[in-house]
Design a protein around this motif. Structure first.
Motif, PDB file in Angstrom:
ATOM      1  N   VAL A  26      -5.356  55.673  -7.979  1.00  0.00           N
ATOM      2  CA  VAL A  26      -4.182  54.811  -8.126  1.00  0.00           C
ATOM      3  C   VAL A  26      -3.726  54.339  -6.747  1.00  0.00           C
ATOM      4  O   VAL A  26      -3.705  55.117  -5.796  1.00  0.00           O
ATOM      5  CB  VAL A  26      -3.037  55.563  -8.845  1.00  0.00           C
ATOM      6  N   ILE A  27      -3.400  53.053  -6.640  1.00  0.00           N
ATOM      7  CA  ILE A  27      -2.924  52.508  -5.363  1.00  0.00           C
ATOM      8  C   ILE A  27      -1.522  51.905  -5.538  1.00  0.00           C
ATOM      9  O   ILE A  27      -1.386  50.712  -5.817  1.00  0.00           O
ATOM     10  CB  ILE A  27      -3.896  51.431  -4.809  1.00  0.00           C
ATOM     11  N   PRO A  28      -0.465  52.725  -5.412  1.00  0.00           N
ATOM     12  CA  PRO A  28       0.880  52.160  -5.458  1.00  0.00           C
ATOM     13  C   PRO A  28       1.122  51.337  -4.187  1.00  0.00           C
ATOM     14  O   PRO A  28       0.717  51.746  -3.096  1.00  0.00           O
ATOM     15  CB  PRO A  28       1.782  53.398  -5.477  1.00  0.00           C
ATOM     16  N   VAL A  29       1.733  50.184  -4.353  1.00  0.00           N
ATOM     17  CA  VAL A  29       1.983  49.316  -3.191  1.00  0.00           C
ATOM     18  C   VAL A  29       3.405  48.763  -3.204  1.00  0.00           C
ATOM     19  O   VAL A  29       4.057  48.725  -4.253  1.00  0.00           O
ATOM     20  CB  VAL A  29       1.006  48.103  -3.161  1.00  0.00           C
ATOM     21  N   PHE A  30       3.864  48.356  -2.035  1.00  0.00           N
ATOM     22  CA  PHE A  30       5.060  47.528  -1.922  1.00  0.00           C
ATOM     23  C   PHE A  30       4.562  46.108  -1.669  1.00  0.00           C
ATOM     24  O   PHE A  30       3.690  45.905  -0.823  1.00  0.00           O
ATOM     25  CB  PHE A  30       5.907  47.944  -0.711  1.00  0.00           C
ATOM     26  N   VAL A  31       5.127  45.145  -2.410  1.00  0.00           N
ATOM     27  CA  VAL A  31       4.739  43.748  -2.209  1.00  0.00           C
ATOM     28  C   VAL A  31       5.966  42.920  -1.862  1.00  0.00           C
ATOM     29  O   VAL A  31       7.012  43.032  -2.514  1.00  0.00           O
ATOM     30  CB  VAL A  31       4.067  43.161  -3.479  1.00  0.00           C
ATOM     31  N   LYS A  32       5.836  42.100  -0.834  1.00  0.00           N
ATOM     32  CA  LYS A  32       6.905  41.141  -0.505  1.00  0.00           C
ATOM     33  C   LYS A  32       6.432  39.793  -1.024  1.00  0.00           C
ATOM     34  O   LYS A  32       5.520  39.183  -0.466  1.00  0.00           O
ATOM     35  CB  LYS A  32       7.123  41.106   1.006  1.00  0.00           C
ATOM     36  N   PHE A  33       7.037  39.373  -2.159  1.00  0.00           N
ATOM     37  CA  PHE A  33       6.622  38.104  -2.748  1.00  0.00           C
ATOM     38  C   PHE A  33       7.144  36.942  -1.911  1.00  0.00           C
ATOM     39  O   PHE A  33       8.263  37.020  -1.376  1.00  0.00           O
ATOM     40  CB  PHE A  33       7.118  38.009  -4.204  1.00  0.00           C
ATOM     41  N   ASP A  34       6.330  35.875  -1.807  1.00  0.00           N
ATOM     42  CA  ASP A  34       6.729  34.702  -1.018  1.00  0.00           C
ATOM     43  C   ASP A  34       8.052  34.158  -1.541  1.00  0.00           C
ATOM     44  O   ASP A  34       8.204  33.944  -2.751  1.00  0.00           O
ATOM     45  CB  ASP A  34       5.649  33.610  -1.106  1.00  0.00           C
ATOM     46  N   GLY A  35       8.991  33.946  -0.647  1.00  0.00           N
ATOM     47  CA  GLY A  35      10.309  33.451  -1.038  1.00  0.00           C
ATOM     48  C   GLY A  35      11.301  34.566  -1.288  1.00  0.00           C
ATOM     49  O   GLY A  35      12.471  34.315  -1.559  1.00  0.00           O
ATOM     50  N   SER A  36      10.845  35.829  -1.204  1.00  0.00           N
ATOM     51  CA  SER A  36      11.777  36.953  -1.376  1.00  0.00           C
ATOM     52  C   SER A  36      11.927  37.691  -0.045  1.00  0.00           C
ATOM     53  O   SER A  36      11.133  37.508   0.876  1.00  0.00           O
ATOM     54  CB  SER A  36      11.279  37.922  -2.443  1.00  0.00           C
ATOM     55  N   ASP A  37      12.961  38.515   0.053  1.00  0.00           N
ATOM     56  CA  ASP A  37      13.186  39.310   1.266  1.00  0.00           C
ATOM     57  C   ASP A  37      13.195  40.782   0.941  1.00  0.00           C
ATOM     58  O   ASP A  37      13.851  41.577   1.608  1.00  0.00           O
ATOM     59  CB  ASP A  37      14.532  38.911   1.903  1.00  0.00           C
ATOM     60  N   SER A  38      12.500  41.165  -0.128  1.00  0.00           N
ATOM     61  CA  SER A  38      12.548  42.570  -0.524  1.00  0.00           C
ATOM     62  C   SER A  38      11.151  43.109  -0.792  1.00  0.00           C
ATOM     63  O   SER A  38      10.207  42.351  -0.980  1.00  0.00           O
ATOM     64  CB  SER A  38      13.394  42.721  -1.787  1.00  0.00           C
TER      65      SER A  38
END
Lengths: 167, 414
Positions: free
Chosen positions: A114-126
């Motif tokens: 399993v690869i849990p990730v944090f993603v910063k979607f384009d246009g977001s700041d989180s």
């Protein structure tokens, strides 16, 4: 020494169970809004009038400005990995989450990495917390470009957002 | 104007994975009586107790009602504090306030954990109790059940810390080998601390590197144990402290802050605006405020020893920087040079720290206690070989960004 009346190798043990499963909690209106967005394959974020940050999924209050974030913004389905974890292969009987074995219940496949990730979607700041799918664990890196993997037939549920996969 | 207050006595129990010879109340009383004996204070002189452990751990919701009699608290005020992993730090600070305010003259703070009372490993009962609400919030955070389970597969606190570690490696340039070095140092230091749990004299980074990977970059050897144990301090006002002890450990500055919750499983619905989990602004704010109160201008020069809350080795490096002891992204270089060893320029966790002994509720109080021992010169084998004038104790927990910082010194702040 404490208040031990006599030295003894072992205390008497009495077995018991404690059912902590019988609660229910309420979701917020925002959750409803968010899953409605997922049904349309769009990611809804909220906009802070103070710092201008866009947070996905949306939240009621800005953590640092403490202002009400009542404006919504749709952000891109594409984003960048800011952080990741790689687990060893998950095996049956090794792990319990929420009182259940995830392999036994079929939520994780036997031997799955399993690869849990944090993603910063384009246009977001989180950072949005999700899992990375369809990827060789050796290839994952910070800065990797990914896109949302949607369920085949979105139902308007959190499970519509299956995870992210490389672009 | 507040009064000066000092730690005049410290007591701990031996820590191990299973203390089957005692029950919870007996174990806690062991630490309290050791502390009272060390302080040369009789039970009659104690005005109040501040107690705490992780909420619900060991399957007991209100342990203070059980152990009140055992620590001699009958007819006296007992305050219980629970702030997650920071509990001990909050308990220690909670004993300072009534003394500094003039309400009480002598207050005993005691914190503990008895993991082995839970049948399953990792204090499952407690984690369910604490975690169920959090798990629910995680669901409303946008994770489906499958992804929630997958994410949680990494583990509770380890899952939180591993994000920090990856971030820290990325931005500071340190590698997993440095985590091996921190963990080996913790085991070696613990071997000199008779109360510590994971004692391993002569442990090398290579020994740690041979252990199995839990979740990249963490190995089995990096992870703290689950310990049974308790620790207690006796806090007294100035005139009593001077009368009772040759060298009290004075509270000079203290603060506790949290940032916007900066990890998954936050208590609020929605995403989080903190992009960097190792930013730990709460620690930075706490340290700045505590140093100001203590009159410390340059912590790099004025702090002689630090007890950093480091259940995971990456955290020793991250928090040492947030505590202002090293420049941003340089703690691992100091580690390489041996500056953080017991006899180094800036010893970090000479007791072995949380990485070697983790009775969760008690751990952050142990950091304060160990700093006090260093100042009082009572740390025995793990005493740092230099005059300790100021020491800083740190606690981390809450959801994932609540930090307590306590500065102790060999003379009162004013």
């Amino acid at each position: 020494m404490g208040y031990i009346k006599e030295e003894r190798p072992e205390t008497i043990a009495v077995e018991g169970t404690w059912d902590v499963g019988s609660y229910h909690y309420k979701g917020s209106k925002l959750l409803e809004e968010y899953v409605k967005g997922l049904k349309q394959k769009s990611l809804i974020g909220s906009f802070c009038p103070g710092c201008g940050k866009v947070i996905v999924p949306p939240r009621n209050l800005c953590g640092r400005c403490h202002l009400i974030m009542d404006r919504r913004k749709i952000v891109s389905n594409r984003g960048t990995i800011t952080c990741f974890i790689v687990t060893p292969p998950i095996e049956k009987g090794k792990l319990k989450v929420l009182g259940m074995d995830p392999v036994e219940t079929g939520l994780i496949k036997e031997g799955e990495v399993v690869i849990p990730v944090f993603v910063k979607f384009d246009g977001s700041d989180s950072n949005t917390d999700t899992i990375l799918l369809n990827t060789d664990p050796k290839a994952v890196h910070i800065g990797m470009r990914v896109k949302v993997l949607w369920a085949k037939e979105p139902q308007g549920a959190l499970s519509d957002f299956e995870g992210v996969e490389p672009l | 104007m507040s009064r000066n207050a000092a730690i005049i006595g410290c007591g701990q129990t031996k820590h191990s994975s299973k203390r089957r010879d005692v029950n919870l109340a007996e174990m806690v009383s062991e630490a309290v009586y050791n502390a009272l004996e060390d302080a040369q204070v009789s039970l009659r002189e104690v005005d109040a107790f501040v107690v705490g452990n992780m909420q619900g751990f060991g399957g007991i919701a209100q342990p203070e009602q059980w152990l009140g009699d055992w620590i001699g608290a009958v007819g006296k005020p007992v305050i219980r504090i629970a702030t997650g992993g920071t509990t001990g730090g909050s308990v220690g600070q909670g004993a300072y306030y009534p003394v500094a305010s003039g309400l009480h003259d002598i207050v005993v703070a005691v914190a503990w954990e008895k993991h082995s009372d839970s049948k399953e490993a990792g204090a499952t009962t407690g984690l369910l109790h604490v975690g169920l609400g959090n798990f629910f919030h995680a669901a409303s955070y946008g994770l489906s059940l499958k992804n929630l389970v997958a994410t949680s597969a990494v583990g509770a606190a380890a899952g939180v810390a591993v994000y920090q570690a990856v971030f820290y490696m990325h931005r500071s340039g340190c590698s997993a080998e440095h985590f091996d070095m921190v963990a080996a140092k913790a085991r070696r230091n613990a071997a000199k601390n008779k109360y510590a749990h994971l004692q391993w004299p002569g442990c090398t980074p290579e020994d740690i590197a041979r252990t199995e990977i839990i979740a990249y970059p963490f190995r089995y050897g990096h992870i703290c144990p689950a310990s049974d144990g308790a620790s207690a301090i006796v806090v007294a006002e100035e005139s009593l402290a001077r009368k009772k002890t040759r060298q009290p450990a004075w509270f000079k500055g203290l603060a506790a802050f949290s940032d916007e919750e900066n990890q998954l499983q936050s208590e609020n619905f929605g995403g989080v605006g903190v992009l960097d989990p190792c930013e730990q602004k709460g620690c930075w704010i706490s340290a700045t405020k505590a140093y100001k109160m203590a009159g410390i201008k340059d912590p790099k020069k004025e702090i002689d020893v630090a007890e950093v809350y480091q259940p995971f080795p990456s955290q020793e490096l991250i928090f040492a920087e947030r505590l202002g002891l090293f420049d941003e992204g340089t703690a691992w270089m100091a580690l390489e040079k041996g500056e953080t060893d017991i006899d180094g320029r800036m010893p970090l966790d000479p007791s072995g720290g949380v990485n070697a002994t983790n009775a969760i509720g008690s751990t952050a109080l142990q950091r304060i206690l160990e700093c006090a021992l260093q100042i009082m010169g009572k740390a025995e084998e793990h005493q740092v070989p230099k005059k300790v004038r100021n020491a800083v104790a740190h606690g981390w927990g809450g959801v994932t960004s609540y930090n307590t910082v306590t500065v102790l010194g060999d003379s009162p702040g004013r």
